[in-house]
Structures are given as structure tokens and as C-alpha cells.
Design an enzyme around this catalytic site. Structure first.
Site, PDB file in Angstrom:
ATOM      1  N   HIS A 142      -4.263  -2.197  -2.652  1.00 48.36           N
ATOM      2  CA  HIS A 142      -4.169  -3.662  -2.728  1.00 48.36           C
ATOM      3  C   HIS A 142      -5.413  -4.242  -3.425  1.00 48.36           C
ATOM      4  O   HIS A 142      -5.915  -5.309  -3.069  1.00 48.36           O
ATOM      5  CB  HIS A 142      -4.047  -4.226  -1.300  1.00 48.36           C
TER       6      HIS A 142
ATOM      7  N   THR B 201       5.538  -3.905   0.079  1.00 46.63           N
ATOM      8  CA  THR B 201       4.097  -3.759   0.300  1.00 46.63           C
ATOM      9  C   THR B 201       3.872  -3.177   1.687  1.00 46.63           C
ATOM     10  O   THR B 201       4.205  -3.794   2.695  1.00 46.63           O
ATOM     11  CB  THR B 201       3.390  -5.110   0.125  1.00 46.63           C
TER      12      THR B 201
ATOM     13  N   TYR C  32       7.204  -8.378   1.495  1.00 45.59           N
ATOM     14  CA  TYR C  32       6.478  -7.938   2.689  1.00 45.59           C
ATOM     15  C   TYR C  32       7.486  -7.514   3.735  1.00 45.59           C
ATOM     16  O   TYR C  32       8.640  -7.952   3.711  1.00 45.59           O
ATOM     17  CB  TYR C  32       5.602  -9.071   3.231  1.00 45.59           C
TER      18      TYR C  32
ATOM     19  N   SER D 272       5.310 -11.775  -6.857  1.00 48.00           N
ATOM     20  CA  SER D 272       4.889 -11.812  -5.456  1.00 48.00           C
ATOM     21  C   SER D 272       5.809 -12.707  -4.634  1.00 48.00           C
ATOM     22  O   SER D 272       6.307 -13.721  -5.131  1.00 48.00           O
ATOM     23  CB  SER D 272       3.458 -12.352  -5.369  1.00 48.00           C
TER      24      SER D 272
ATOM     25  N   GLY E 165      -5.180  -0.727  -9.216  1.00 46.88           N
ATOM     26  CA  GLY E 165      -6.493  -0.868  -8.588  1.00 46.88           C
ATOM     27  C   GLY E 165      -7.615  -0.449  -9.513  1.00 46.88           C
ATOM     28  O   GLY E 165      -7.767   0.729  -9.829  1.00 46.88           O
TER      29      GLY E 165
ATOM     30  N   GLY F 274      -0.038 -13.116  -5.698  1.00 45.12           N
ATOM     31  CA  GLY F 274       0.374 -14.446  -5.262  1.00 45.12           C
ATOM     32  C   GLY F 274      -0.544 -15.536  -5.794  1.00 45.12           C
ATOM     33  O   GLY F 274      -1.612 -15.273  -6.349  1.00 45.12           O
TER      34      GLY F 274
ATOM     35  N   ARG G 290      -9.412  -1.234 -15.822  1.00 45.86           N
ATOM     36  CA  ARG G 290     -10.062  -2.283 -16.621  1.00 45.86           C
ATOM     37  C   ARG G 290     -10.191  -1.932 -18.099  1.00 45.86           C
ATOM     38  O   ARG G 290     -10.823  -2.670 -18.863  1.00 45.86           O
ATOM     39  CB  ARG G 290     -11.481  -2.564 -16.073  1.00 45.86           C
TER      40      ARG G 290
ATOM     41  N   PRO H  87       2.258  -7.511  -8.810  1.00 46.19           N
ATOM     42  CA  PRO H  87       2.546  -8.795  -8.163  1.00 46.19           C
ATOM     43  C   PRO H  87       1.285  -9.355  -7.525  1.00 46.19           C
ATOM     44  O   PRO H  87       0.599  -8.659  -6.778  1.00 46.19           O
ATOM     45  CB  PRO H  87       3.568  -8.409  -7.079  1.00 46.19           C
TER      46      PRO H  87
ATOM     47  N   SER I  98      -1.843   2.568  -4.284  1.00 45.44           N
ATOM     48  CA  SER I  98      -2.546   1.273  -4.326  1.00 45.44           C
ATOM     49  C   SER I  98      -3.263   1.045  -3.016  1.00 45.44           C
ATOM     50  O   SER I  98      -2.773   1.426  -1.953  1.00 45.44           O
ATOM     51  CB  SER I  98      -1.516   0.147  -4.555  1.00 45.44           C
TER      52      SER I  98
ATOM     53  N   ARG J 140      -8.410  -5.220  -1.240  1.00 47.29           N
ATOM     54  CA  ARG J 140      -8.355  -6.476  -0.477  1.00 47.29           C
ATOM     55  C   ARG J 140      -7.853  -6.276   0.947  1.00 47.29           C
ATOM     56  O   ARG J 140      -7.903  -7.181   1.756  1.00 47.29           O
ATOM     57  CB  ARG J 140      -7.429  -7.473  -1.190  1.00 47.29           C
TER      58      ARG J 140
ATOM     59  N   LYS K 288       4.724   0.171  -2.083  1.00 47.45           N
ATOM     60  CA  LYS K 288       3.453  -0.198  -2.717  1.00 47.45           C
ATOM     61  C   LYS K 288       2.334  -0.173  -1.678  1.00 47.45           C
ATOM     62  O   LYS K 288       2.424  -0.859  -0.659  1.00 47.45           O
ATOM     63  CB  LYS K 288       3.565  -1.605  -3.321  1.00 47.45           C
TER      64      LYS K 288
ATOM     65  N   ARG L 154     -11.439 -10.583   5.162  1.00 46.71           N
ATOM     66  CA  ARG L 154     -11.989 -11.137   3.916  1.00 46.71           C
ATOM     67  C   ARG L 154     -12.988 -12.234   4.244  1.00 46.71           C
ATOM     68  O   ARG L 154     -12.605 -13.370   4.528  1.00 46.71           O
ATOM     69  CB  ARG L 154     -10.848 -11.676   3.063  1.00 46.71           C
TER      70      ARG L 154
END
Ligand SMILES: Cc1cc2nc3c(=O)[nH]c(=O)nc-3n(C[C@H](O)[C@H](O)[C@H](O)COP(=O)(O)O)c2cc1C
Ligand SMILES: O=C(O)C(=O)c1ccccc1
Length: 383
Positions: free
Chosen positions: A271, A175, A149, A119, A303, A92, A306, A90, A269, A274, A247, A184
Site C-alpha cells: 500500500h 485490497t 475494500y 479507488s 510501491g 483515492g 520511480r 487505484p 503491494s 501507508r 492487492k 499515520r
């Protein structure tokens, strides 16, 4: 004069061969502000970076001369077969990447036959996102899970749950790593705010309301004292029959708590780097989490994944399934639904080929024996 043929670029799409290629091509289509919002992690960027690089210390102990002509990468998640052990996390605000946002992601997931997380900050409603996956059939071919949340506004939280249930979501992803937003710098420097043309239908907020505040202050006060095991899990258990997954777990201790509180599974996770910077790369804590789960609850991971080899490594270390966040967003930014499909197809083909080249015919053949760890001072170590 004879010479080597000059390679011809027939179309840019053909040159996207990997997720890093898709990251470059997708990011190039975004403004700096939105690109930074999607791509950056928190504080010093340690965790967002390490989530990916940590995979590099594992090597594949390939078994050879096995007949892999009938390789089968599929697996069952939420009791339903998917094409391979990957789903889309998920995330946002996907309409900032492409106007079709989560609808395009949902269609691409359905096409590839993998599940999707929705999300609470989605730009489309859960009803429309689930509907988008139907692709002409009567029922959603894939499972959606609703990310939630911890919220001090219990009434709104319950409305989200009821809508998700009614739309056919299979699970709640609670979450657990976000009592407040991570630090951030990109968002502060850029005064990041959701753009005017996007909506937040799950949170019942108007664009005006959302834009009047920064991302950080929109988030502040969201959870407050609702953020605890004892507040949240028994309450959720009492009001919904959907599965409940936690999560954002990165320790064995919290996996044990998830077990004790009767949760169905955990997503290992951080996140996507982040939230709290300097949390470990998820692949580096997967084993302790799998041991703590002791087969009693499910363990998934996200996370930094790739490539197909990354998915293979996570399975070898005990994950039932992997999830990706940014790769789907880069696909969306690059070319909407077709771009997400591109990313998912790359990961599928890489994973399938990795299975074949390691001599694995089914996901149950993937085990710790398939991996070694690179040590700076000696030969490859067995796990
Ligand atoms: C732009 C963006 C938005 C996100 N939004 C949410 C969210 O609303 N809820 C949530 O639980 N996680 C959110 N996440 C975290 C993802 O669910 C996931 O844990 C993370 O992206 C996985 O790492 P990866 O991007 O390296 O694959 C978001 C991640 C990104 C990149
Ligand atoms: O940015 C995030 O990581 C995140 O979780 C989020 C929260 C609200 C809106 C969009 C993303």
C-alpha cells in the site's frame, strides 16, 4: 569574451526530467496537509522509504552490441496490449491534487495506452472515469479495474461491483492489507479530512458526512468481520464474472492462498508504505511471490517504482507488470492531465531506453540474467 553558452530555462515544464523532479514540482503546489497525506507513509516511514531505495541494490547486466533499433516495450495485461508494462494504481481522493482528479488520470492513461485502477474512494464515479478514457472513440481503449475494500455493508459493496461491471471494468482489485487504516501520524497531527469541495460517489457519501469524521474514523468499521479469505473470495466469485485480484500481498503463503481460492492474480503491494510500517520493500519479496505463484496466477507489483530502470528490475525478478500510485498524483498536482502524461511519458521513455541499453528488444528478453545484486563485501552477485 568567448565562453560557455548560458543555459536558458525556456519553461519550467522542460526542466522536469524525472519522477523525483515531478515529485518536487507537484508537491510544491499542494498545501502541507495534502502533501503530507499523499507523500507520507505510516509510523516511522521505514517501508515507504525502503520501497524505493531497495531497487538500488540491483544492477543492470547490460548486454551490448545488439541491434535494438526495433525495440518493442509493449506487453499484454488483462488480455490487451498496453504501451509498456506499467499501469496506474487505484488511489483515492485525487481531486485534492487537481479538480479534474481521476478524470484527468484516466485521460492520461488512455493517451499513453496503459490501464488504470479506480479507488472506491475516488472523487468521480467509475462511469465517468471510464467514459473519460474514451477520447472520442466508442469504446474505452484501456482497461479499468475497480478497487474494492472488504466491506461489512455487503449491499453497498455489491452496488459498487455492479456499477463497475456495467461501466466495463475488467477486474476487481480486492485490497487485502487494510482491515483498519495504518498508523499515520501526519493525518492525526493535521486532523486530515477530505476538503469540502470533493465527493465520494462510489461510496454514496455526501461531503458533509465525510468531513464530519477524520480519515481514520471514516475507515474504522468499514471491514469488520468481512475481512477474511473465506468470507470474501467465494462471495465475490459467486456474484461477479470480473477477474478477482488480491492487492496487498507480501508473502509466498498468501500467494498460495490466492491460488487456492481461485484468484486470477495478486498485486505484491504494501500500500505504498501507508499501512503496516516495516513490511518489506515489495521488490524484496517479489521473487518468493513469483515462485509461489508458479505460473498459475499472475503477479504484479507496486510501491516505490520511480524510474524506467525500476520497472525493468521488477520484470527481471518475475513481475508481469508494475503499477505506480504517487507518481500519477504528483503529475496531477503539477499540471492536471498534462502533468500525469508528463510522468507516464518519462517512465515510458526511461523504460524503453533501459531496454535498448541492456540489449533487450522485447519484454520477454528481460530475465534474471539481466540483473545482479550489489553485495557489500564482494563482486556483483548473479541471481
Ligand atoms: C494518496 C493515496 C491514496 C491511496 N488510496 C488507495 C485506495 O483507495 N485503495 C487502495 O487499495 N490503495 C490505495 N493507495 C495505495 C496505492 O494503490 C498503491 O498501492 C501505492 O500508492 C503504490 O505505491 P507508490 O505510491 O509508491 O507508487 C493509495 C495510495 C496513495 C498514495
Ligand atoms: O490513504 C490510503 O492509502 C487509502 O487507501 C485511502 C483510503 C480512503 C481514502 C483515500 C485513500
Amino acid at each position: 569574451m568567448a565562453g560557455l553558452p548560458i543555459p536558458v530555462k525556456t519553461s519550467p515544464q522542460q526542466m522536469i526530467l524525472s519522477i523525483p523532479d515531478l515529485k518536487d514540482a507537484g508537491s510544491a503546489k499542494l498545501t502541507e496537509v495534502i502533501k503530507n497525506f499523499y507523500n507520507d507513509g505510516s509510523t516511522n516511514q521505514i517501508t515507504v522509504h525502503e520501497n524505493t531505495t531497495a531497487y538500488d541494490k540491483y544492477r543492470l547486466r547490460a548486454r551490448v552490441l545488439r541491434d535494438v533499433s526495433k525495440v518493442n516495450p509493449s506487453t499484454a495485461v488483462f488480455g490487451q496490449n498496453i504501451d509498456f508494462p506499467l499501469c496506474v494504481s487505484p488511489a483515492g481522493l485525487q481531486a485534492m491534487a487537481h479538480e479534474d482528479g481521476e478524470l484527468a488520470t484516466s485521460r492520461a492513461c488512455a493517451k499513453r495506452n496503459i490501464h488504470m485502477g479506480v479507488s472506491s474512494f475516488a472523487n468521480y464515479s467509475v462511469e465517468d472515469i471510464v467514459e473519460a478514457a474514451k477520447l472520442g472513440t466508442a469504446t474505452a481503449p484501456i482497461a479499468h479495474v475497480m478497487q474494492l475494500y472488504t466491506m461489512k455493508d455487503r449491499k453497498m459493496q455489491e452496488r459498487i461491483i455492479r456499477r463497475a461491471e456495467k461501466a466495463g471494468c475488467r477486474a476487481i482489485f480486492l485490497t487485502a492489507d487494510s482491515p483498519v487504516l495504518g498508523v499515520r501520524y501526519n493525518e492525526y497531527r493535521n486532523d486530515f479530512r477530505a476538503p469540502e469541495n470533493v465527493k465520494l460517489p462510489m461510496l454514496e457519501r455526501s461531503t458533509m458526512e465525510v468531513r464530519s469524521k477524520t480519515h481514520d474514523s471514516n475507515f474504522t468499521g468499514f471491514s469488520e468481520d468481512a475481512h477474511s479469505w473465506t468470507h470474501e473470495i467465494p462471495y465475490l466469485r459467486a456474484i461477479t464474472r470480473m477477474e478477482i485480484w488480491i492487492k496487498g500481498v507480501v508473502t509466498a503463503e498468501d500467494v498460495v492462498l490466492a491460488r487456492e481460492f481461485g484468484c486470477d492474480g495478486v498485486i505484491v503491494s504494501n500500500h505504498g508504505g501507508r499501512q503496516l510500517d516495516q513490511t518489506p520493500a515489495t521488490i524484496d519479496v517479489l521473487q518468493e511471490c513469483v515462485e509461489a505463484a508458479a505460473g498459475k496466477i499472475r503477479v504484479h507489483i507496486d510501491g516505490g517504482i520511480r524510474s524506467g530502470a525500476d520497472i525493468f528490475k521488477a520484470l527481471a525478478l518475475g513481475a508481469e507488470c508494475c503499477w505506480v500510485g504517487r507518481p500519477a498524483i504528483w503529475g496531477l498536482a503539477y499540471d492536471g492531465e498534462a502533468g500525469v502524461t508528463k510522468g507516464l511519458d518519462i517512465l515510458y521513455e526511461e523504460f524503453r531506453r533501459c531496454m535498448q541499453l541492456t540489449g533487450c528488444n522485447s519484454v520477454s528478453d528481460i530475465s534474471k540474467a539481466s540483473l545482479g545484486v550489489v553485495r557489500s563485501d564482494g563482486p556483483l552477485a548473479r541471481l
